[in-house]
Design a protein around this motif. Structure first.
Motif, PDB file in Angstrom:
ATOM      1  N   LEU A   1      35.538   9.478   4.629  1.00  0.00           N
ATOM      2  CA  LEU A   1      34.447   9.505   4.019  1.00  0.00           C
ATOM      3  C   LEU A   1      33.169   9.595   4.850  1.00  0.00           C
ATOM      4  N   ILE A   2      32.184  10.530   4.358  1.00  0.00           N
ATOM      5  CA  ILE A   2      31.005  10.581   4.876  1.00  0.00           C
ATOM      6  C   ILE A   2      30.037  10.767   3.720  1.00  0.00           C
ATOM      7  N   VAL A   3      28.887   9.754   3.666  1.00  0.00           N
ATOM      8  CA  VAL A   3      27.916   9.911   2.706  1.00  0.00           C
ATOM      9  C   VAL A   3      26.629  10.557   3.259  1.00  0.00           C
ATOM     10  N   GLY A   4      26.343  11.291   2.201  1.00  0.00           N
ATOM     11  CA  GLY A   4      24.892  12.147   2.470  1.00  0.00           C
ATOM     12  C   GLY A   4      23.646  12.012   1.563  1.00  0.00           C
ATOM     13  N   ASN A   5      22.778  12.457   1.959  1.00  0.00           N
ATOM     14  CA  ASN A   5      21.521  12.497   1.173  1.00  0.00           C
ATOM     15  C   ASN A   5      21.468  13.689   0.324  1.00  0.00           C
ATOM     16  N   GLY A   6      22.465  13.271  -0.955  1.00  0.00           N
ATOM     17  CA  GLY A   6      23.005  14.548  -1.688  1.00  0.00           C
ATOM     18  C   GLY A   6      24.057  15.404  -1.052  1.00  0.00           C
ATOM     19  N   SER A   7      24.752  16.035  -1.892  1.00  0.00           N
ATOM     20  CA  SER A   7      25.976  16.742  -1.404  1.00  0.00           C
ATOM     21  C   SER A   7      25.319  17.984  -0.386  1.00  0.00           C
ATOM     22  N   ASP A   8      23.998  18.275  -0.706  1.00  0.00           N
ATOM     23  CA  ASP A   8      23.397  19.367  -0.087  1.00  0.00           C
ATOM     24  C   ASP A   8      23.377  18.847   1.341  1.00  0.00           C
ATOM     25  N   GLU A   9      23.078  17.767   1.381  1.00  0.00           N
ATOM     26  CA  GLU A   9      23.041  17.382   3.152  1.00  0.00           C
ATOM     27  C   GLU A   9      24.332  17.307   3.754  1.00  0.00           C
ATOM     28  N   ILE A  10      25.295  16.972   3.113  1.00  0.00           N
ATOM     29  CA  ILE A  10      26.861  17.486   3.708  1.00  0.00           C
ATOM     30  C   ILE A  10      26.909  18.854   4.024  1.00  0.00           C
ATOM     31  N   LEU A  11      26.487  19.752   3.029  1.00  0.00           N
ATOM     32  CA  LEU A  11      26.814  21.091   3.359  1.00  0.00           C
ATOM     33  C   LEU A  11      25.926  21.488   4.562  1.00  0.00           C
ATOM     34  N   LYS A  12      24.738  21.163   4.804  1.00  0.00           N
ATOM     35  CA  LYS A  12      23.844  21.416   5.718  1.00  0.00           C
ATOM     36  C   LYS A  12      24.474  20.711   7.044  1.00  0.00           C
TER      37      LYS A  12
ATOM     38  N   THR B   1      33.508  18.139  -1.332  1.00  0.00           N
ATOM     39  CA  THR B   1      32.227  17.482  -1.202  1.00  0.00           C
ATOM     40  C   THR B   1      31.936  17.244  -2.870  1.00  0.00           C
ATOM     41  N   ARG B   2      31.473  16.054  -3.087  1.00  0.00           N
ATOM     42  CA  ARG B   2      30.990  15.673  -4.544  1.00  0.00           C
ATOM     43  C   ARG B   2      29.710  15.123  -4.419  1.00  0.00           C
ATOM     44  N   THR B   3      29.218  14.802  -5.626  1.00  0.00           N
ATOM     45  CA  THR B   3      27.853  14.098  -5.875  1.00  0.00           C
ATOM     46  C   THR B   3      27.488  12.925  -7.032  1.00  0.00           C
ATOM     47  N   PHE B   4      26.567  12.091  -6.638  1.00  0.00           N
ATOM     48  CA  PHE B   4      26.583  11.136  -7.838  1.00  0.00           C
ATOM     49  C   PHE B   4      25.272  11.686  -8.664  1.00  0.00           C
ATOM     50  N   SER B   5      24.900  12.900  -8.468  1.00  0.00           N
ATOM     51  CA  SER B   5      23.673  13.541  -9.167  1.00  0.00           C
ATOM     52  C   SER B   5      24.038  13.986 -10.521  1.00  0.00           C
ATOM     53  N   LYS B   6      25.434  14.153 -11.000  1.00  0.00           N
ATOM     54  CA  LYS B   6      25.720  14.879 -12.059  1.00  0.00           C
ATOM     55  C   LYS B   6      26.196  13.696 -13.168  1.00  0.00           C
ATOM     56  N   VAL B   7      27.451  13.303 -13.197  1.00  0.00           N
ATOM     57  CA  VAL B   7      28.067  12.578 -14.234  1.00  0.00           C
ATOM     58  C   VAL B   7      27.342  10.992 -13.991  1.00  0.00           C
ATOM     59  N   TYR B   8      27.297  10.683 -12.613  1.00  0.00           N
ATOM     60  CA  TYR B   8      26.618   9.292 -12.400  1.00  0.00           C
ATOM     61  C   TYR B   8      25.166   9.125 -12.887  1.00  0.00           C
ATOM     62  N   ALA B   9      24.571  10.362 -12.839  1.00  0.00           N
ATOM     63  CA  ALA B   9      23.078  10.315 -13.217  1.00  0.00           C
ATOM     64  C   ALA B   9      22.214   9.838 -12.300  1.00  0.00           C
ATOM     65  N   LEU B  10      22.440  10.166 -10.730  1.00  0.00           N
ATOM     66  CA  LEU B  10      21.520   9.346  -9.853  1.00  0.00           C
ATOM     67  C   LEU B  10      20.827  10.587  -9.129  1.00  0.00           C
TER      68      LEU B  10
ATOM     69  N   TYR C   1      30.958  19.052  -9.881  1.00  0.00           N
ATOM     70  CA  TYR C   1      31.060  18.791 -11.496  1.00  0.00           C
ATOM     71  C   TYR C   1      32.673  18.131 -11.714  1.00  0.00           C
ATOM     72  N   TYR C   2      33.146  17.747 -10.745  1.00  0.00           N
ATOM     73  CA  TYR C   2      34.513  17.450 -10.856  1.00  0.00           C
ATOM     74  C   TYR C   2      34.954  16.428 -12.051  1.00  0.00           C
ATOM     75  N   GLU C   3      33.969  15.329 -12.311  1.00  0.00           N
ATOM     76  CA  GLU C   3      34.314  14.359 -13.471  1.00  0.00           C
ATOM     77  C   GLU C   3      34.230  15.294 -14.852  1.00  0.00           C
TER      78      GLU C   3
ATOM     79  N   ARG D   1      19.224  11.199  -4.713  1.00  0.00           N
ATOM     80  CA  ARG D   1      19.989  11.914  -3.830  1.00  0.00           C
ATOM     81  C   ARG D   1      21.205  11.073  -2.824  1.00  0.00           C
ATOM     82  N   ILE D   2      22.347  11.323  -3.483  1.00  0.00           N
ATOM     83  CA  ILE D   2      23.470  10.609  -2.568  1.00  0.00           C
ATOM     84  C   ILE D   2      24.667  11.443  -3.073  1.00  0.00           C
ATOM     85  N   GLY D   3      25.276  11.908  -2.224  1.00  0.00           N
ATOM     86  CA  GLY D   3      26.409  12.556  -2.281  1.00  0.00           C
ATOM     87  C   GLY D   3      27.727  12.087  -1.171  1.00  0.00           C
TER      88      GLY D   3
END
Length: 361
Positions: A86-97, A219-228, A194-196, A232-234
């Motif tokens: 696992l790696i955690v990023g500043n949104g999944s956008d940062e992971i893609l970058k 890659t997944r994110t906390f921005s959608k179902v988790y509402a964060l 949008y996995y969840e 900016r965390i993925g």
């Protein structure tokens, strides 16, 4: 004097986000606005998250854990994998970058569906890599045609699953067939933001594929179902060798303390996730029924948004909806000039959207 920039970035078109609520209030003199443009969770963050954030404020003078250690441990237990995957990023956008920075050069090419999430093209252009675009087939990824584009320069294939803006999903059978034919020196990035929300039984459980296909990154994110979304965390799940490589290009303190703590609490608040999914399912069925009654075509979705063919210039309709205090997303940026993308909201928001849509049509 003109200072020359890197020529590669001249191909980058700046990201245009959905209109902000305050912007619409100022522009049209409105006080009540609903925003159904950015695929945000209409329930907002859970009460547990909000109270935990308040409790964490006395610590904001301290640097966060640069490795997101506790969050990775909780994610590992939740996902049934190792923290080393696992790696955690500043949104999944940062992971893609990070993936682009770690693996792409001007000699490489990426394969991307069209239309899909714009970040993949941004990552490729940022690093000067070539891009092969493969049109969707009936709003779905055409994995066979994407595979046919693979050549010696191919370095990464991006698969948005479910896809943004269509909400369609690749099945496990389709993905397994694709991965079995793809050379293992080519990365496959599977974006599951949008996995969840997915309900399709044939949707792939990609983490279980990691041992067989160590060339995939999920890659997944906390921005959608988790509402964060604002925090900016993925995160990404991948083979440990890939994770180590991504850590080489990661900023030392890329994820702030509040985001880490909020994500940890969100993982444990299963009731809020359950409610969020239930509201989304109820809203989808309501919108399907009303859109059909209006004679509008839509794409059945596995996400928390619906792509709708409004059978007219979508930008014009978008502006007319704005005047009624309803923000949706025109999809001309996805080369779908007669479509809008609408986030599934609360029932009250969905009803207000339908009422406004009936009026502007």
């Amino acid at each position: 004097m003109r200072i020359e920039c890197r020529k590669e970035i001249l191909n980058i078109e700046p990201y245009i986000p959905g209109k902000h609520i305050d912007e619409v209030k100022r522009e049209f003199g409105l006080t009540e606005i609903i925003k159904l443009a950015s695929n945000e969770n209409p329930l907002g963050a859970s009460n547990k998250v909000q109270s935990t954030i308040a409790e964490s404020l006395p610590h904001i003078h301290q640097y966060p854990d640069g490795n997101s250690t506790e969050l990775r441990q909780k994610l590992a237990a939740h996902l049934q994998c190792s923290p080393n995957n696992l790696i955690v990023g500043n949104g999944s956008d940062e992971i893609l970058k990070l993936i682009g920075e770690a693996y792409l050069s001007p000699a490489d090419q990426v394969i991307i569906a069209e239309p899909t999430f714009s970040e993949y093209r941004f990552v490729a252009n940022l690093m000067g890599a070539g891009i092969k675009l493969v049109p969707l087939r009936q709003y779905r990824h055409d994995l066979e045609s994407m595979l046919a584009q693979v050549n010696k320069k191919t370095k990464i294939v991006f698969i948005c699953n479910p896809n943004n803006p269509t909400g369609t999903a690749v099945t496990e059978q389709e993905l397994r067939k694709f991965l079995s034919q793809l050379p293992q020196n080519i990365l496959t990035v599977i974006d599951e933001a949008y996995y969840e929300y997915v309900t399709a039984k044939e949707y792939p459980q990609t983490i279980s594929l990691l041992k067989q296909y160590p060339n995939i990154i999920i890659t997944r994110t906390f921005s959608k179902v988790y509402a964060l979304a604002a925090l900016r965390i993925g995160y990404a799940v991948a083979d440990n060798e890939i994770i180590q490589t991504l850590n080489r290009v990661k900023e030392p303190f890329n994820v702030n303390l509040i985001a880490q703590i909020a994500a940890e609490v969100s993982l444990g608040d299963k009731e809020h996730v359950r409610q969020s999914i239930a509201v989304n399912e109820q809203g989808k069925q309501y919108l399907y029924q009303k859109l059909s009654a209006l004679g509008l075509e839509y794409v059945a979705t596995e996400a928390n948004f619906i792509l709708i063919n409004v059978k007219q210039d979508a930008n014009s309709l978008f502006q007319r909806l704005l005047k009624k205090g309803v923000i949706v997303r025109s999809t001309d940026c996805f080369k779908l000039p007669e479509h809008i993308r609408v986030t599934v909201g609360t029932m009250e928001q969905n009803q207000r959207f339908i009422k406004a849509l009936e009026e502007v049509l």
